[in-house]
Design an enzyme around this catalytic site. Structure first.
Site, PDB file in Angstrom:
ATOM      1  N   TYR A   1       8.456   6.563  17.752  1.00 25.65           N
ATOM      2  CA  TYR A   1       8.464   6.513  15.997  1.00 25.65           C
ATOM      3  C   TYR A   1       9.494   7.684  15.611  1.00 25.65           C
ATOM      4  O   TYR A   1      10.380   7.386  14.840  1.00 25.65           O
ATOM      5  CB  TYR A   1       7.242   6.926  15.512  1.00 25.65           C
ATOM      6  CG  TYR A   1       7.297   7.090  14.151  1.00 25.65           C
ATOM      7  CD1 TYR A   1       7.257   6.000  13.254  1.00 25.65           C
ATOM      8  CD2 TYR A   1       7.121   8.439  13.478  1.00 25.65           C
ATOM      9  CE1 TYR A   1       7.274   6.112  11.901  1.00 25.65           C
ATOM     10  CE2 TYR A   1       7.262   8.519  12.176  1.00 25.65           C
ATOM     11  CZ  TYR A   1       7.143   7.486  11.263  1.00 25.65           C
ATOM     12  OH  TYR A   1       7.186   7.762   9.842  1.00 25.65           O
TER      13      TYR A   1
ATOM     14  N   ILE B   1       3.241   4.777  -0.205  1.00 24.84           N
ATOM     15  CA  ILE B   1       3.948   5.208  -0.987  1.00 24.84           C
ATOM     16  C   ILE B   1       4.915   4.057  -1.628  1.00 24.84           C
ATOM     17  O   ILE B   1       5.294   4.339  -2.791  1.00 24.84           O
ATOM     18  CB  ILE B   1       5.136   5.949   0.095  1.00 24.84           C
ATOM     19  CG1 ILE B   1       4.452   7.053   0.635  1.00 24.84           C
ATOM     20  CG2 ILE B   1       6.372   6.490  -0.576  1.00 24.84           C
ATOM     21  CD1 ILE B   1       5.091   7.855   1.839  1.00 24.84           C
TER      22      ILE B   1
ATOM     23  N   SER C   1       0.846  -1.183   0.156  1.00 26.32           N
ATOM     24  CA  SER C   1      -0.048  -0.090   0.073  1.00 26.32           C
ATOM     25  C   SER C   1       0.681   1.101   0.158  1.00 26.32           C
ATOM     26  O   SER C   1       2.362   1.112   0.205  1.00 26.32           O
ATOM     27  CB  SER C   1      -0.780   0.143   1.406  1.00 26.32           C
ATOM     28  OG  SER C   1      -0.167  -0.056   2.189  1.00 26.32           O
TER      29      SER C   1
HETATM   30  N1  LIG Z   1       2.204   8.568   5.406  1.00 26.61           N
HETATM   31  C1  LIG Z   1       2.681   9.326   6.158  1.00 26.61           C
HETATM   32  O1  LIG Z   1       2.362  10.319   6.444  1.00 26.61           O
HETATM   33  C2  LIG Z   1       4.272   9.253   6.335  1.00 26.61           C
HETATM   34  C3  LIG Z   1       5.273  10.279   6.800  1.00 26.61           C
HETATM   35  C4  LIG Z   1       6.440  10.246   6.936  1.00 26.61           C
HETATM   36  C5  LIG Z   1       6.838   8.988   6.701  1.00 26.61           C
HETATM   37  N2  LIG Z   1       6.492   7.995   6.386  1.00 26.61           N
HETATM   38  C6  LIG Z   1       7.066   6.518   6.146  1.00 26.61           C
HETATM   39  O2  LIG Z   1       6.701   6.176   4.916  1.00 26.61           O
HETATM   40  C7  LIG Z   1       6.789   4.521   4.741  1.00 26.61           C
HETATM   41  C8  LIG Z   1       5.491   3.987   4.080  1.00 26.61           C
HETATM   42  O3  LIG Z   1       4.436   4.365   4.779  1.00 26.61           O
HETATM   43  P1  LIG Z   1       2.981   4.655   4.000  1.00 26.61           P
HETATM   44  O4  LIG Z   1       2.608   5.983   4.543  1.00 26.61           O
HETATM   45  O5  LIG Z   1       3.002   4.571   2.809  1.00 26.61           O
HETATM   46  O6  LIG Z   1       2.095   3.923   4.836  1.00 26.61           O
HETATM   47  P2  LIG Z   1       1.351   2.393   4.707  1.00 26.61           P
HETATM   48  O7  LIG Z   1       0.443   2.708   3.439  1.00 26.61           O
HETATM   49  O8  LIG Z   1       0.565   1.841   5.674  1.00 26.61           O
HETATM   50  O9  LIG Z   1       2.514   1.573   4.046  1.00 26.61           O
HETATM   51  C9  LIG Z   1       3.580   0.788   4.948  1.00 26.61           C
HETATM   52  C10 LIG Z   1       4.017  -0.471   4.236  1.00 26.61           C
HETATM   53  O10 LIG Z   1       5.079  -0.960   5.122  1.00 26.61           O
HETATM   54  C11 LIG Z   1       4.744  -2.315   5.285  1.00 26.61           C
HETATM   55  N3  LIG Z   1       5.453  -2.915   6.444  1.00 26.61           N
HETATM   56  C12 LIG Z   1       5.181  -2.952   7.639  1.00 26.61           C
HETATM   57  N4  LIG Z   1       5.748  -3.613   8.707  1.00 26.61           N
HETATM   58  C13 LIG Z   1       6.504  -4.421   7.628  1.00 26.61           C
HETATM   59  C14 LIG Z   1       7.323  -5.297   7.874  1.00 26.61           C
HETATM   60  N5  LIG Z   1       7.575  -6.004   9.040  1.00 26.61           N
HETATM   61  N6  LIG Z   1       8.000  -5.990   6.903  1.00 26.61           N
HETATM   62  C15 LIG Z   1       7.624  -5.579   5.601  1.00 26.61           C
HETATM   63  N7  LIG Z   1       6.653  -4.369   5.271  1.00 26.61           N
HETATM   64  C16 LIG Z   1       6.201  -4.148   6.281  1.00 26.61           C
HETATM   65  C17 LIG Z   1       3.291  -2.618   5.082  1.00 26.61           C
HETATM   66  O11 LIG Z   1       2.725  -3.733   4.878  1.00 26.61           O
HETATM   67  P3  LIG Z   1       1.662  -4.598   5.370  1.00 26.61           P
HETATM   68  O12 LIG Z   1       0.484  -4.380   4.307  1.00 26.61           O
HETATM   69  O13 LIG Z   1       1.955  -6.097   5.336  1.00 26.61           O
HETATM   70  O14 LIG Z   1       1.260  -4.094   6.656  1.00 26.61           O
HETATM   71  C18 LIG Z   1       2.787  -1.545   4.232  1.00 26.61           C
HETATM   72  O15 LIG Z   1       3.060  -2.061   2.878  1.00 26.61           O
HETATM   73  C19 LIG Z   1       6.954   4.449   6.217  1.00 26.61           C
HETATM   74  O16 LIG Z   1       8.203   4.152   6.458  1.00 26.61           O
HETATM   75  C20 LIG Z   1       6.403   5.507   6.899  1.00 26.61           C
HETATM   76  O17 LIG Z   1       7.074   5.510   8.167  1.00 26.61           O
HETATM   77  C21 LIG Z   1       4.869   7.967   5.982  1.00 26.61           C
END
Ligand SMILES: NC(=O)c1ccc[n+]([C@@H]2O[C@H](COP(=O)([O-])OP(=O)(O)OC[C@H]3O[C@@H](n4cnc5c(N)ncnc54)[C@H](OP(=O)(O)O)[C@@H]3O)[C@@H](O)[C@H]2O)c1
Length: 291
Positions: free
Chosen positions: A150, A18, A16
């Site tokens: 975090y 990014i 899902s």
């Molecule tokens: N969205 C924001 O506001 C934001 C801001 C700053 C930084 N970020 C960073 O951006 C990155 C991506 O997050 P996102 O916003 O795209 O959120 P997201 O849609 O929740 O995506 C997170 C992804 O990480 C995967 N994941 C979690 N734990 C894992 C593990 N142990 N092994 C492999 N995959 C795992 C999830 O897989 P599952 O489907 O299996 O859970 C999902 O595919 C993260 O590092 C987050 O900290 C996000």
């Protein structure tokens, strides 16, 4: 710079958000894509695209990392770019979080990311070529309330990644940090863990107040496609730039962090997380009803 056709990108956390948008963008540009995820059995879209494979990878399972790297090399022959994207947010007052929650946060956001680097760096060194892109956060450089663990994990990603520059430049390996602001993904939903496991109640009122604002920001945050474009730029522009902020909130807050003394910056953050600020200045950064 236009990349040569059939470069290969290896991305973690593509189920899902990014990671998923990044996989689609690189594929649309003609790259081979290893769109890794914990549960590829549930995937119905990415695995139908040309030159995309979806190896299983849980960043907390070292064997799965090694196997995913190997199956990518078996399929495509080489890896040019690694995007360490997988992560989630443990949120809440520090005293309400137990040791097991904190270890799991670091196991995923920090140690998992390090193990992916360990698995791919020998390959990069053998080719004297490669780009390592680690997704940190704007909060990898400044604190947000109720994000202490975090925040600490993303500060760790920042420190780890920046230090690698010294070791890896001799092998022509480029290192990048992506610093997204609030982005409308599952990050604020299923990827946000907020369970009070210690039973400490002292922070409940404060927590409810702050979470109410954060829950309004999440769905109004930036588009994950924009974050993917930033990752694409970092991977292909051929510069040695380290940090790439993505999202207008990230750019504004990081500028404020540079310019303001700590106490003033902390006050700015405190005021920013009020309903009043969200409904006035916040409109510059956050759009309600973002799809
Ligand atoms: N969205 C924001 O506001 C934001 C801001 C700053 C930084 N970020 C960073 O951006 C990155 C991506 O997050 P996102 O916003 O795209 O959120 P997201 O849609 O929740 O995506 C997170 C992804 O990480 C995967 N994941 C979690 N734990 C894992 C593990 N142990 N092994 C492999 N995959 C795992 C999830 O897989 P599952 O489907 O299996 O859970 C999902 O595919 C993260 O590092 C987050 O900290 C996000």
């Amino acid at each position: 710079m236009n990349p040569k056709p059939h470069n290969t990108v290896f991305i973690t956390g593509c189920s899902s958000g990014i990671g998923r948008e990044t996989a689609k963008l690189f594929q649309s540009k003609g790259w081979n894509v290893a769109a890794t995820m914990r549960n590829p059995g549930a995937e119905t879209e990415l695995n139908q695209l040309q030159n995309v494979i979806c190896p299983p990878l849980d960043v907390t399972d070292v064997n799965s990392i090694q196997q995913a790297v190997q199956s990518t090399l078996d399929e495509f022959g080489y890896i040019d770019v690694v995007v360490n994207n997988a992560g989630y947010a443990l949120m809440g007052a520090f005293e309400t979080l137990d040791r097991e929650q904190i270890l799991r946060q670091f196991d995923t956001n920090v140690f998992g990311l390090m193990e992916v680097c360990r698995a791919v760096l020998p390959h990069f060194r053998s080719r004297n070529h490669g780009t390592l892109i680690n997704v940190a956060s704007m909060v990898g450089r400044f604190p947000l309330p109720l994000y202490s663990v975090y925040n600490a994990s993303k500060f760790a990603v920042e420190g780890f990644t920046e230090t690698l520059i010294y070791e890896l430049e001799n092998f022509n390996i480029n290192v990048k940090l992506i610093e997204p602001g609030a982005t409308n993904t599952h990050f604020f939903g299923r990827s946000s863990e907020r369970q009070n496991r210690t039973g400490v109640k002292a922070y409940e009122r404060y927590t409810q107040k702050v979470f109410a604002v954060m829950d309004a920001i999440g769905p109004a945050g930036g588009d994950s496609k924009a974050a993917a474009k930033t990752i694409w730029r970092a991977a292909t522009e051929g510069s040695t730039q380290l940090r790439y902020a993505t999202g207008s909130d990230a750019k504004a807050f990081l500028l404020a962090r540079r310019l303001l003394p700590d106490r003033l910056f902390n006050r700015t953050i405190k005021v920013s997380l009020t309903p009043w600020a969200l409904n006035t200045v916040g409109r510059l950064f956050y759009r309600p009803n973002t799809p």
